[in-house]
Design a protein around this motif. Structure first.
Motif, mmCIF file in Angstrom:
data_model
loop_
_atom_site.group_PDB
_atom_site.id
_atom_site.type_symbol
_atom_site.label_atom_id
_atom_site.label_comp_id
_atom_site.label_asym_id
_atom_site.label_seq_id
_atom_site.Cartn_x
_atom_site.Cartn_y
_atom_site.Cartn_z
ATOM 1 N N UNK A 1 8.094 12.291 -2.166
ATOM 2 C CA UNK A 1 7.068 13.019 -2.929
ATOM 3 C C UNK A 1 7.219 12.765 -4.420
ATOM 4 N N UNK A 2 8.440 12.695 -4.919
ATOM 5 C CA UNK A 2 8.655 12.391 -6.336
ATOM 6 C C UNK A 2 8.160 10.986 -6.673
ATOM 7 N N UNK A 3 8.441 10.047 -5.777
ATOM 8 C CA UNK A 3 7.982 8.673 -5.991
ATOM 9 C C UNK A 3 6.456 8.627 -6.027
ATOM 10 N N UNK A 4 5.824 9.323 -5.081
ATOM 11 C CA UNK A 4 4.355 9.346 -5.056
ATOM 12 C C UNK A 4 3.802 9.944 -6.349
ATOM 13 N N UNK A 5 4.503 10.921 -6.913
ATOM 14 C CA UNK A 5 4.061 11.569 -8.158
ATOM 15 C C UNK A 5 4.045 10.574 -9.316
ATOM 16 N N UNK A 6 5.134 9.838 -9.516
ATOM 17 C CA UNK A 6 5.161 8.906 -10.646
ATOM 18 C C UNK A 6 4.236 7.719 -10.400
ATOM 19 N N UNK B 1 0.855 -1.181 0.000
ATOM 20 C CA UNK B 1 0.000 0.000 0.000
ATOM 21 C C UNK B 1 0.896 1.236 0.000
ATOM 22 N N UNK B 2 0.454 2.263 -0.757
ATOM 23 C CA UNK B 2 1.221 3.500 -0.679
ATOM 24 C C UNK B 2 0.256 4.670 -0.617
ATOM 25 N N UNK B 3 0.722 5.790 -0.070
ATOM 26 C CA UNK B 3 -0.052 7.017 -0.012
ATOM 27 C C UNK B 3 0.855 8.158 -0.422
ATOM 28 N N UNK B 4 0.267 9.223 -0.857
ATOM 29 C CA UNK B 4 1.055 10.371 -1.285
ATOM 30 C C UNK B 4 1.947 10.833 -0.146
ATOM 31 N N UNK B 5 3.234 11.014 -0.456
ATOM 32 C CA UNK B 5 4.168 11.502 0.545
ATOM 33 C C UNK B 5 4.891 10.420 1.300
#
Length: 500
Positions: free
Chosen positions: A467-472, A275-279
């Protein structure tokens, strides 16, 4: 029926049948006196007019249902059956295909169909006679499968699954002169399709039943179904329960979240990792796609029904990323096979400039810029929570607003969203804020948040962070269907290793 049927029609002289005269035919058959010429058994190639009640359906027919019958029944009721079907003697068919004998629906009927099941059903419904050509030679030469596939190629109305079943039937048949199944090349030759199309049809039969049903009824295109079939479990299997769970999850995301097939596959891969979330940074590296192992599936022309939305973003390299954001993760981690299109689309410049990370960063940024614009062009560009998270980030980082607004303004004006007459970003967004168009205001706010993330990720000489990872990851699982480049995958992996 209340009236006797017409007698079977004999071939004319020179057509390979009888001599053309009753006397010669009687003499040849040994008939004398009042014996009827029609006591002669029909010959291969003769056109017969049959009571449809004397004809049994063929168990080899792979139609799952007879569609659009109302119009055909009305036409046959008014004008009769125009195009003859093909029949064989049931006894001959059962002798030549003993493995199908137990599945013949009416073994007591004189004839059994080859092609012509919709015409036969319409004749039954209307009480009309059915013209048919006798072809016992198809059974004797064991060519019934080819005839059914060939007939399907030239007729509309069959679903991709029905076509696949017909080709699979041909694949399973035994060579007429040897005790072996037909080779793939022989199936291709006899089916009348290219090798790539045959492989894609057969791949549909490896999908879960629910996905096959969606393809059959037209809710999912053949192209999208084939793309889902490339999802494999961690052992590289496509037909295991774990792989089927991944394929089914991909279809559910397409159906419920209205994602393209590539975006759905990306989401499945991410869900399979974590699971991932922004940030928040991921805890596992991104999987690199395996090379294709079935080169034949990409060759040839795709003659399948169309309708699937094409991939909106040309990837810089095939890839998967970790996690998902909606449902519980499947038991296995998905592996996506890349397609020839993805390999062809990978910029040659990336390989030539592999020694210069900033060139690779710039190439990846150019691809993401395309993905952002495509996403903003969609009517459903983002969920509320996704849009709000990006807007909050910009509000909390006011120094980013100016550059983000400039980029967002360029995107929106190019897409003809909002007041294009406003040439300055501040004037543009001021006009949007007073437009009373809530949809446009939400799109503009989301565009600024998206642009802020993109401007930051594209900055040279800086290491990526969560944050960059969450963006892509967001672009990969959005309707933009973004595919991470090799450089981006490396950044995600480096950050992931640093957090472990």
């Amino acid at each position: 029926m209340t009236t006797p049927l017409p007698r079977p029609k004999r071939k004319k002289k020179g057509e390979g049948g009888g001599s053309g005269t009753l006397r010669a035919d009687r003499e040849k058959a040994g008939l004398t006196g009042g014996q009827d010429i029609h006591a002669l058994p029909p010959e291969d190639g003769e056109l017969l007019e049959l009571d449809p009640e004397t004809v049994s359906p063929n168990p080899m027919n792979m139609r799952l249902e007879l569609r659009d019958m109302d119009a055909m029944i009305a036409d046959v009721g008014e004008r009769g059956v125009h195009t003859p079907g093909i029949v064989m003697h049931t006894k001959v068919f059962m002798e030549c295909y003993p493995q199908w004998a137990s599945r013949v629906k009416h073994p007591d009927r004189t004839f059994i169909l080859g092609p012509g099941h919709r015409r036969h059903a319409a004749a039954l419904a209307t009480g009309r006679v059915m013209p048919a050509v006798l072809r016992d030679d198809l059974a004797r030469d064991r060519r019934v499968e080819e005839e059914l596939v060939s007939e399907n190629n030239s007729r509309a109305g069959l679903s991709p699954i029905e076509q696949a079943l017909a080709i699979d039937l041909l694949r399973q048949r035994v060579h007429e002169d040897e005790d072996r199944a037909l080779s793939f090349d022989e199936v291709v030759e006899r089916a009348g399709y290219t090798a790539g199309t045959v492989s894609k049809y057969l791949a549909l039969l490896k999908l879960p039943e629910e996905v096959q049903q969606a393809i059959h009824v037209g809710d999912l295109s053949m192209r999208a179904g084939y793309s889902l079939s490339l999802l494999k479990d961690t052992n590289g299997k496509k037909e295991s329960p774990e792989a089927h769970a991944l394929q089914l999850r991909g279809w559910q995301l397409m159906r419920d979240d209205k994602l393209s097939v590539e975006a759905a596959k990306n989401r499945v891969v991410l869900e399979g990792q974590q699971q991932f979330h922004a940030g928040k940074s991921p805890a596992a590296p991104v999987a690199v796609p395996e090379p294709r192992e079935e080169s034949s599936t990409q060759g040839g022309e795709d003659q399948a029904p169309s309708g699937e939305t094409p991939k909106p973003v040309t990837p810089s390299g095939g890839g998967e990323a970790p996690q998902g954001e909606t449902a519980a993760a499947p038991a296995a981690v998905a592996v996506i096979e890349t397609t020839d299109e993805a390999h062809e689309a990978a910029p040659a410049a990336s390989q030539a400039a592999a020694v210069d990370p900033e060139v690779l960063r710039k190439a990846a940024a150019d691809q993401r810029d395309v993905a952002c614009r495509l996403l903003l062009a969609e009517e459903r560009f983002a969920k509320g929570a996704e849009s709000n998270a990006r807007l909050v980030t910009v509000v909390l980082n006011p120094n980013e607003w100016k550059q983000a607004a400039a980029k967002a303004h360029g995107w929106l004006v190019e897409l003809k969203k909002g007041p294009s007459s406003k040439k300055r970003p501040t004037d543009y967004f001021a006009a949007v804020a007073t437009s009373e168009d809530s949809g446009l205001m939400h799109r503009a706010a989301f565009a600024i948040g998206l642009a802020a993330d993109e401007v930051r990720a594209a900055q040279p000489d800086r290491a990526w962070d969560a944050r960059d990872v969450a963006h892509v990851q967001f672009l990969a699982t959005s309707r933009a269907s973004y595919q991470l480049s090799e450089w981006e995958q490396q950044q995600v992996e480096l950050l992931s290793r640093g957090k472990q």
